[in-house]
Design an enzyme around this catalytic site. Structure first.
Site, PDB file in Angstrom:
ATOM      1  N   ASP A 117       0.054   4.449   1.080  1.00 31.86           N
ATOM      2  CA  ASP A 117      -0.111   5.485   2.103  1.00 31.86           C
ATOM      3  C   ASP A 117       0.669   5.138   3.356  1.00 31.86           C
ATOM      4  OD1 ASP A 117      -1.950   3.330   2.469  1.00 31.86           O
ATOM      5  OD2 ASP A 117      -3.021   4.526   3.957  1.00 31.86           O
ATOM      6  N   HIS A 172       0.841  -1.211   0.000  1.00 34.16           N
ATOM      7  CA  HIS A 172       0.000   0.000   0.000  1.00 34.16           C
ATOM      8  C   HIS A 172       0.865   1.245   0.000  1.00 34.16           C
ATOM      9  CE1 HIS A 172       0.475   1.017   4.344  1.00 34.16           C
ATOM     10  NE2 HIS A 172       0.400  -0.285   4.569  1.00 34.16           N
ATOM     11  N   GLU A 215      -4.770   2.333   2.791  1.00 32.17           N
ATOM     12  CA  GLU A 215      -4.857   1.091   3.569  1.00 32.17           C
ATOM     13  C   GLU A 215      -5.019   1.367   5.051  1.00 32.17           C
ATOM     14  OE1 GLU A 215      -3.223  -2.220   6.033  1.00 32.17           O
ATOM     15  OE2 GLU A 215      -2.467  -0.173   5.813  1.00 32.17           O
ATOM     16  N   GLU A 216      -4.369   2.433   5.533  1.00 33.34           N
ATOM     17  CA  GLU A 216      -4.295   2.648   6.976  1.00 33.34           C
ATOM     18  C   GLU A 216      -5.609   3.133   7.590  1.00 33.34           C
ATOM     19  OE1 GLU A 216      -1.961   1.579   8.614  1.00 33.34           O
ATOM     20  OE2 GLU A 216      -0.098   1.624   7.461  1.00 33.34           O
ATOM     21  N   ASP A 226       3.314  -6.395   3.278  1.00 37.18           N
ATOM     22  CA  ASP A 226       2.923  -5.481   4.354  1.00 37.18           C
ATOM     23  C   ASP A 226       3.020  -6.145   5.724  1.00 37.18           C
ATOM     24  OD1 ASP A 226       2.007  -3.151   5.520  1.00 37.18           O
ATOM     25  OD2 ASP A 226      -0.109  -3.646   5.257  1.00 37.18           O
TER      26      ASP A 226
END
Length: 483
Positions: free
Chosen positions: A75, A73, A142-143, A166
């Site tokens: 971000d 991801h 994603e976060e 990740d």
């Protein structure tokens, strides 16, 4: 000082850390990735959500191999030291190396998941590795509830196998993850004037370790919100008390590291409160003497100001004392028996002129238990008079016991390092959970280099493990079977 190897990965990571990429504001990163793919003459596409896919053809002799998706991801969690002047919307992350560890100067490092992005870009930039067809996928946001993966439509990815980059402990291969939801409780009110005969105090705590509310929840780290609620609850049993301001925690998926409360007590009780604060701080420091060794406590006078009405102040304190926080149950599955199954974390409290908003996150590998945990948290806040909203969340990723990719991954690790990796699940949300819903036949694993203290300004990357992950990934790509 560790040498930065593989050089091509760290070159890409340095470039990525020049690009602002807070969750929901990844436009510059999307543009960078799109240009990178086009400049390399590779098929590149961006979906309506903002996810980026760059497709690289197979190298000679590997044309008949199945397509492998490599995914990370784009971000990052944006957290910084309280007194640092830093703007995540425009400032570049400043990194430095201390021994074998890479850090950032007062901010999150962005290795979650910037190092995964860098590995993907290095793969795309390489002309000396062997692989079948590859789809490098970079998801956005994603976060904050994995909305990039949530918005991805079936058919955007076409591969047979997916390697998610990740994860945060080299030597561990993940085959399962928790599902999760957020609960947002709002206390609304009309403020009262500062009460006569009351003394205002500001209580603050900082220096806690914090951490990821999924992966670190079983480590008994102190939660700044729950600590402050305990103190205020104790005082409320002895005297009238008004809350004026309460601000603690920044991210929905982090254990809060600091916070402050401004509150008012009767004038004749202020010395008693100060004595109680000192005793309470001593007790809590002893309670967390293993996990949180640098707590900083402060209690000082504050200016008189409008307050949250007494009944709402009481309900807020009672709810935050009562609401579940930490581990609820452990997994009973034979493979994952040692892992946290269900948990909850009170992540943030933010007050304004007319409301206090409390955000908490619930996680579980068993969706029925996730529902139960969410209902338990909701009930505590509803009984306290708050309005409650809950997000749709994201699903758990269940292990695939006949996984070909898992066998290839283990064999490649054994060949390279002479031992088997640890195969496990993670008590955190991975995008693999959403991919498993949209692509039910997709065979997936997740691994990555070693990170510590993610989602905090203490985030750091263990440099030697990046080379290990790179070598492992290259070995897997060489052994992907034919279609």
């Amino acid at each position: 000082m560790a040498e930065l190897k593989p050089a091509r990965v760290f070159e890409q990571f340095a470039k990525i850390n020049q690009i602002p990429r807070p969750s929901k504001h990844e436009e510059q990163m999307i543009a960078y990735l799109k240009k990178f793919g086009e400049d390399h003459g590779l098929e590149t596409k961006v979906d309506d959500t903002g996810n980026v896919l760059i497709r690289k053809p197979a190298t000679k002799g590997y044309e008949n191999r199945a397509t492998t998706i490599i995914q990370s991801h784009m971000d990052m969690v944006c957290d910084k030291l309280v007194d640092l002047n830093f703007d995540f919307s425009k400032d570049a992350i400043q990194t430095y190396v201390d021994g074998d560890w890479m850090h950032a100067k007062g901010t999150t490092l962005g290795a979650d998941d910037g190092i995964g992005d860098a590995i993907e870009l290095a793969i795309l930039d390489s002309d000396d590795i062997e692989h079948g067809p590859i789809e490098c996928v970079f998801t956005r946001d994603e976060e904050t509830q994995l909305t990039g993966a949530l918005g991805m439509k079936p058919g955007f990815m076409t591969g047979d196998y997916l390697i998610n980059l990740d994860s945060e402990e080299e030597g561990q291969v993940f085959i399962s993850c928790a599902g999760g939801r957020s609960t947002i409780a709002t206390f609304k009110f009309v403020r009262d004037a500062a009460p006569e005969g009351f003394f205002f105090l500001e209580a603050s705590i900082k220096g806690l370790n914090g951490g990821h509310s999924g992966d670190d929840i079983e480590k008994k780290r102190a939660n700044a919100i729950k600590i402050m609620a305990r103190f205020l609850f104790n005082e409320l049993q002895k005297m009238p008390l008004y809350v004026a301001q309460w601000n603690s925690g920044k991210m929905h998926n982090a254990i809060p590291r600091d916070g402050k409360v401004i509150f008012a007590v009767p004038n004749d009780k202020k010395e008693e409160v100060k004595a109680d604060w000192n005793m309470f701080a001593k007790d809590v420091e002893e309670e967390f003497h293993v996990t949180d060794t640098h707590m900083e406590w402060n209690l000082s006078s504050a200016d008189a100001q409008d307050v949250i009405p007494a009944n709402t102040s009481r309900n807020l304190i009672y709810a935050l004392q009562a609401v579940d926080n930490g581990v609820l149950t452990m997994c009973q599955d034979e493979i994952l028996a040692w892992m946290v199954e269900t948990s909850s974390n009170v992540a943030s409290v933010q007050s304004s002129d007319s409301e206090v908003v409390v955000v908490s996150s619930q996680r579980s590998n068993v969706m029925s238990n996730l529902d139960n945990m969410c209902n338990t948290v909701k009930a505590a806040f509803v009984l306290a008079g708050a309005s409650v909203e809950q997000t749709d969340g994201y699903p758990a990723w269940q292990p695939k016991h006949d996984s070909k990719l898992q066998k290839i991954t283990i064999a490649a690790y054994r060949k390279l390092f002479g031992k088997d990796p640890v195969v496990r699940g993670i008590h955190a949300g991975l995008e693999c959970g959403l991919f498993s819903e949209k692509y039910p036949n997709l065979d997936m694993v997740s691994f990555g280099p070693t990170l510590r203290n993610v989602h905090t300004p203490d985030e750091c990357l263990y440099i030697p493990t990046v080379q290990m992950v790179w070598d492992h990934l290259i070995e897997i790509l060489k052994n992907i079977p034919e279609k």
